[in-house]
Design a protein around this motif. Structure first.
Motif, PDB file in Angstrom:
ATOM      1  N   LEU A 131      24.231  11.967  45.753  1.00 53.10           N
ATOM      2  CA  LEU A 131      24.309  10.915  45.726  1.00 53.10           C
ATOM      3  C   LEU A 131      25.367   9.824  45.592  1.00 53.10           C
ATOM      4  CD1 LEU A 131      22.524   8.051  44.620  1.00 53.10           C
ATOM      5  CD2 LEU A 131      22.958   7.952  42.766  1.00 53.10           C
ATOM      6  N   PHE A 132      25.264   8.803  46.639  1.00 53.86           N
ATOM      7  CA  PHE A 132      26.593   8.464  47.245  1.00 53.86           C
ATOM      8  C   PHE A 132      26.174   7.063  46.771  1.00 53.86           C
ATOM      9  CE2 PHE A 132      26.271  12.057  49.977  1.00 53.86           C
ATOM     10  CZ  PHE A 132      27.783  12.293  50.055  1.00 53.86           C
ATOM     11  N   LEU A 133      27.090   6.220  45.828  1.00 50.49           N
ATOM     12  CA  LEU A 133      26.667   4.755  45.619  1.00 50.49           C
ATOM     13  C   LEU A 133      27.613   4.398  47.349  1.00 50.49           C
ATOM     14  CD1 LEU A 133      26.967   4.554  42.354  1.00 50.49           C
ATOM     15  CD2 LEU A 133      25.385   4.821  42.972  1.00 50.49           C
ATOM     16  N   ALA A 134      27.542   3.417  47.957  1.00 49.52           N
ATOM     17  CA  ALA A 134      27.602   3.122  49.329  1.00 49.52           C
ATOM     18  C   ALA A 134      27.928   1.378  49.410  1.00 49.52           C
ATOM     19  CB  ALA A 134      26.681   3.895  50.341  1.00 49.52           C
ATOM     20  N   THR A 135      29.075   1.144  49.847  1.00 52.57           N
ATOM     21  CA  THR A 135      29.222  -0.414  51.002  1.00 52.57           C
ATOM     22  C   THR A 135      29.253   0.327  52.261  1.00 52.57           C
ATOM     23  OG1 THR A 135      32.226   0.453  51.263  1.00 52.57           O
ATOM     24  CG2 THR A 135      31.337  -0.265  49.250  1.00 52.57           C
ATOM     25  N   ASP A 137      30.787   0.023  54.758  1.00 59.32           N
ATOM     26  CA  ASP A 137      31.239   0.812  55.857  1.00 59.32           C
ATOM     27  C   ASP A 137      31.231   2.471  55.280  1.00 59.32           C
ATOM     28  OD1 ASP A 137      32.384  -1.087  56.869  1.00 59.32           O
ATOM     29  OD2 ASP A 137      34.223  -1.552  56.344  1.00 59.32           O
ATOM     30  N   MET A 138      31.479   2.249  54.152  1.00 60.92           N
ATOM     31  CA  MET A 138      31.096   3.381  54.307  1.00 60.92           C
ATOM     32  C   MET A 138      29.798   4.405  53.815  1.00 60.92           C
ATOM     33  SD  MET A 138      31.552   5.086  49.737  1.00 60.92           S
ATOM     34  CE  MET A 138      31.032   6.973  49.539  1.00 60.92           C
ATOM     35  N   LEU A 139      28.886   3.376  53.851  1.00 57.38           N
ATOM     36  CA  LEU A 139      27.249   3.906  54.671  1.00 57.38           C
ATOM     37  C   LEU A 139      27.202   4.134  56.288  1.00 57.38           C
ATOM     38  CD1 LEU A 139      24.510   4.071  53.547  1.00 57.38           C
ATOM     39  CD2 LEU A 139      23.511   1.368  54.206  1.00 57.38           C
ATOM     40  N   SER A 140      27.825   3.596  56.898  1.00 53.88           N
ATOM     41  CA  SER A 140      28.042   3.863  58.421  1.00 53.88           C
ATOM     42  C   SER A 140      28.724   5.130  58.636  1.00 53.88           C
ATOM     43  CB  SER A 140      29.165   2.477  58.714  1.00 53.88           C
ATOM     44  OG  SER A 140      29.292   3.326  60.240  1.00 53.88           O
ATOM     45  N   GLY A 141      29.703   5.277  58.044  1.00 53.42           N
ATOM     46  CA  GLY A 141      30.081   7.347  57.446  1.00 53.42           C
ATOM     47  C   GLY A 141      28.894   8.056  57.569  1.00 53.42           C
ATOM     48  N   ALA A 146      25.033  11.881  58.926  1.00 59.09           N
ATOM     49  CA  ALA A 146      23.395  12.737  59.422  1.00 59.09           C
ATOM     50  C   ALA A 146      22.779  12.590  60.129  1.00 59.09           C
ATOM     51  CB  ALA A 146      22.591  11.734  58.004  1.00 59.09           C
ATOM     52  N   PHE A 147      22.942  11.745  60.488  1.00 59.45           N
ATOM     53  CA  PHE A 147      22.526  11.502  62.167  1.00 59.45           C
ATOM     54  C   PHE A 147      23.522  12.335  63.389  1.00 59.45           C
ATOM     55  CE2 PHE A 147      21.434   6.973  61.708  1.00 59.45           C
ATOM     56  CZ  PHE A 147      20.419   7.287  61.802  1.00 59.45           C
ATOM     57  N   PHE A 148      24.314  13.629  62.855  1.00 59.90           N
ATOM     58  CA  PHE A 148      25.224  14.679  63.607  1.00 59.90           C
ATOM     59  C   PHE A 148      24.207  15.143  64.296  1.00 59.90           C
ATOM     60  CE2 PHE A 148      28.589  17.447  64.397  1.00 59.90           C
ATOM     61  CZ  PHE A 148      29.517  17.354  65.409  1.00 59.90           C
ATOM     62  N   ASP A 149      23.590  16.026  63.506  1.00 58.77           N
ATOM     63  CA  ASP A 149      23.141  17.933  64.202  1.00 58.77           C
ATOM     64  C   ASP A 149      21.577  17.055  63.644  1.00 58.77           C
ATOM     65  OD1 ASP A 149      22.751  17.350  61.240  1.00 58.77           O
ATOM     66  OD2 ASP A 149      22.879  19.722  61.063  1.00 58.77           O
ATOM     67  N   ASN A 150      21.031  16.287  63.707  1.00 61.94           N
ATOM     68  CA  ASN A 150      19.434  16.047  63.355  1.00 61.94           C
ATOM     69  C   ASN A 150      18.741  14.591  64.277  1.00 61.94           C
ATOM     70  OD1 ASN A 150      17.146  15.794  62.461  1.00 61.94           O
ATOM     71  ND2 ASN A 150      17.856  15.299  60.711  1.00 61.94           N
ATOM     72  N   ASN A 151      18.445  14.773  65.078  1.00 65.26           N
ATOM     73  CA  ASN A 151      17.451  14.098  66.373  1.00 65.26           C
ATOM     74  C   ASN A 151      16.140  13.448  65.904  1.00 65.26           C
ATOM     75  OD1 ASN A 151      19.643  13.908  67.992  1.00 65.26           O
ATOM     76  ND2 ASN A 151      18.612  15.538  69.104  1.00 65.26           N
ATOM     77  N   ALA A 152      15.684  13.960  64.197  1.00 64.46           N
ATOM     78  CA  ALA A 152      14.418  13.514  64.078  1.00 64.46           C
ATOM     79  C   ALA A 152      14.644  12.090  63.373  1.00 64.46           C
ATOM     80  CB  ALA A 152      13.944  14.127  63.287  1.00 64.46           C
ATOM     81  N   PRO A 153      13.897  11.268  64.704  1.00 65.85           N
ATOM     82  CA  PRO A 153      13.341  10.136  64.025  1.00 65.85           C
ATOM     83  C   PRO A 153      13.507   8.979  62.492  1.00 65.85           C
ATOM     84  CG  PRO A 153      11.242  10.504  64.687  1.00 65.85           C
ATOM     85  CD  PRO A 153      12.345  11.429  65.183  1.00 65.85           C
ATOM     86  N   ASP A 154      13.256   9.901  61.139  1.00 65.82           N
ATOM     87  CA  ASP A 154      13.094  10.071  59.532  1.00 65.82           C
ATOM     88  C   ASP A 154      14.698  10.599  59.159  1.00 65.82           C
ATOM     89  OD1 ASP A 154      12.376  12.546  60.425  1.00 65.82           O
ATOM     90  OD2 ASP A 154      11.051  12.227  59.131  1.00 65.82           O
ATOM     91  N   PHE A 183      17.711   9.216  51.778  1.00 59.22           N
ATOM     92  CA  PHE A 183      17.025   7.848  52.133  1.00 59.22           C
ATOM     93  C   PHE A 183      17.983   6.659  51.945  1.00 59.22           C
ATOM     94  CE2 PHE A 183      14.559  12.091  50.749  1.00 59.22           C
ATOM     95  CZ  PHE A 183      13.327  11.778  51.427  1.00 59.22           C
ATOM     96  N   ILE A 184      18.426   5.889  51.922  1.00 59.87           N
ATOM     97  CA  ILE A 184      18.590   4.426  51.653  1.00 59.87           C
ATOM     98  C   ILE A 184      18.212   4.149  50.485  1.00 59.87           C
ATOM     99  CG2 ILE A 184      19.819   2.728  52.265  1.00 59.87           C
ATOM    100  CD1 ILE A 184      20.306   3.826  55.410  1.00 59.87           C
ATOM    101  N   GLY A 185      18.258   3.271  49.602  1.00 61.59           N
ATOM    102  CA  GLY A 185      18.028   3.132  48.549  1.00 61.59           C
ATOM    103  C   GLY A 185      18.916   2.064  47.521  1.00 61.59           C
ATOM    104  N   PHE A 186      18.227   1.385  46.668  1.00 66.83           N
ATOM    105  CA  PHE A 186      18.460   0.669  45.927  1.00 66.83           C
ATOM    106  C   PHE A 186      18.054  -0.997  46.166  1.00 66.83           C
ATOM    107  CE2 PHE A 186      22.296   3.242  43.358  1.00 66.83           C
ATOM    108  CZ  PHE A 186      21.320   3.438  42.411  1.00 66.83           C
ATOM    109  N   PHE A 187      17.433  -1.241  47.134  1.00 66.68           N
ATOM    110  CA  PHE A 187      16.739  -1.561  47.776  1.00 66.68           C
ATOM    111  C   PHE A 187      15.894  -2.531  46.403  1.00 66.68           C
ATOM    112  CE2 PHE A 187      17.838   0.209  51.734  1.00 66.68           C
ATOM    113  CZ  PHE A 187      18.144  -0.895  52.101  1.00 66.68           C
ATOM    114  N   ASP A 188      15.211  -1.840  45.511  1.00 64.24           N
ATOM    115  CA  ASP A 188      14.112  -2.966  44.680  1.00 64.24           C
ATOM    116  C   ASP A 188      15.304  -4.125  43.816  1.00 64.24           C
ATOM    117  OD1 ASP A 188      13.151  -2.943  42.637  1.00 64.24           O
ATOM    118  OD2 ASP A 188      13.147  -1.091  41.438  1.00 64.24           O
ATOM    119  N   PRO A 189      14.845  -4.688  43.279  1.00 61.48           N
ATOM    120  CA  PRO A 189      15.650  -6.438  43.160  1.00 61.48           C
ATOM    121  C   PRO A 189      15.933  -5.606  41.281  1.00 61.48           C
ATOM    122  CG  PRO A 189      14.055  -7.016  43.698  1.00 61.48           C
ATOM    123  CD  PRO A 189      13.266  -5.328  44.718  1.00 61.48           C
TER     124      PRO A 189
END
Length: 236
Positions: A131-135, A137-141, A146-154, A183-189
């Motif tokens: 689990l990464f707690l990401a700002t 900018d960090m989430l961008s990296g 994660a996209f680097f070697d995976n072309n899957a839409p998910d 998985f990006i999360g913590f959208f739950d209020p």
């Protein structure tokens, strides 16, 4: 895979000011039991971030949803109504029931769930996820890695669910299927008050992390002009 090698790469890629990753795993015996939590299990995440290993079980998790999403109980009958009519996260209780029927939360095979900062464990053996707690900018990296070697839409996903669903449930499900989703999360209020306003979760299940561990230094996180600018900004 080596914990110290990864942590050295992580600090080189993201700098020394970001939180260290958090790992979680299930066990037959407790590592560091805590008192019962009143409400959200993420109330104890500050202690984990500060270096304390935390062990939870069905008796110490106070939230019925938390007990369920971590696999310690069957779904409480009141959950669909609570999520829809009280929290207003879904339009109808039926929508909640449909979501949970599709999700199929796995039952835990052991009695204890442990969280620790990555530098507090000795190996990646038996871990469920990182689990990464990401700002932003960090989430961008992290997402670009994660996209680097995976072309899957998910390859990078964001799904409905509580904080514990986004972190624990989805990782366990992904590992069981040998999947490659992150998985990006913590959208739950309900979970957001326990973290800074600019923090989201980025969960890499171990089934995917084993691959990403090998690609980290080949990705944009090292020796690229664009990430270098972001990294410099993250230094504050």
């Amino acid at each position: 895979m080596d914990i110290n090698v990864f942590l050295n790469n992580y600090r080189e890629a993201f700098g020394d000011k970001v939180d260290l990753p958090i790992v979680f795993w299930y066990s037959e015996q407790p590592v560091n039991p805590i008192d019962k939590i009143g409400g959200c299990l993420f109330k104890y995440m500050k202690a984990v971030r500060d270096g304390q290993t935390v062990t939870l079980n069905v008796d110490t998790i106070g939230c019925g949803g938390g007990k369920f999403y971590t696999g310690f109980t069957d779904m409480p009958e009141r959950i669909p109504g609570f999520v829809s009519l009280k929290e207003k996260y879904k339009q109808t209780p039926g929508d909640v029931s449909e979501f949970l029927e599709e999700l199929q939360v796995p039952r835990s095979k052991t009695d204890y769930l442990n969280f620790a900062r990555m530098d507090k464990v000795e190996s990646f053996d038996n871990l469920e996820g990182v689990l990464f707690l990401a700002t932003p900018d960090m989430l961008s990296g992290l997402a670009t890695w994660a996209f680097f070697d995976n072309n899957a839409p998910d390859a990078v996903t964001s799904l409905f669910g509580s904080g514990c669903c986004a972190v624990v449930t989805q990782a366990v499900i992904e590992n069981e299927r040998g999947g490659k989703r992150t998985f990006i999360g913590f959208f739950d209020p309900s979970v957001r008050p326990y973290f800074e306003p600019d923090i989201l979760s980025f969960m890499i299940p171990m089934s995917r992390f084993k691959e990403m561990y090998e690609t980290m230094r080949s990705s944009c996180l090292f020796d690229t002009h664009a990430w270098g600018k972001i990294k410099e900004r993250m230094k504050g």
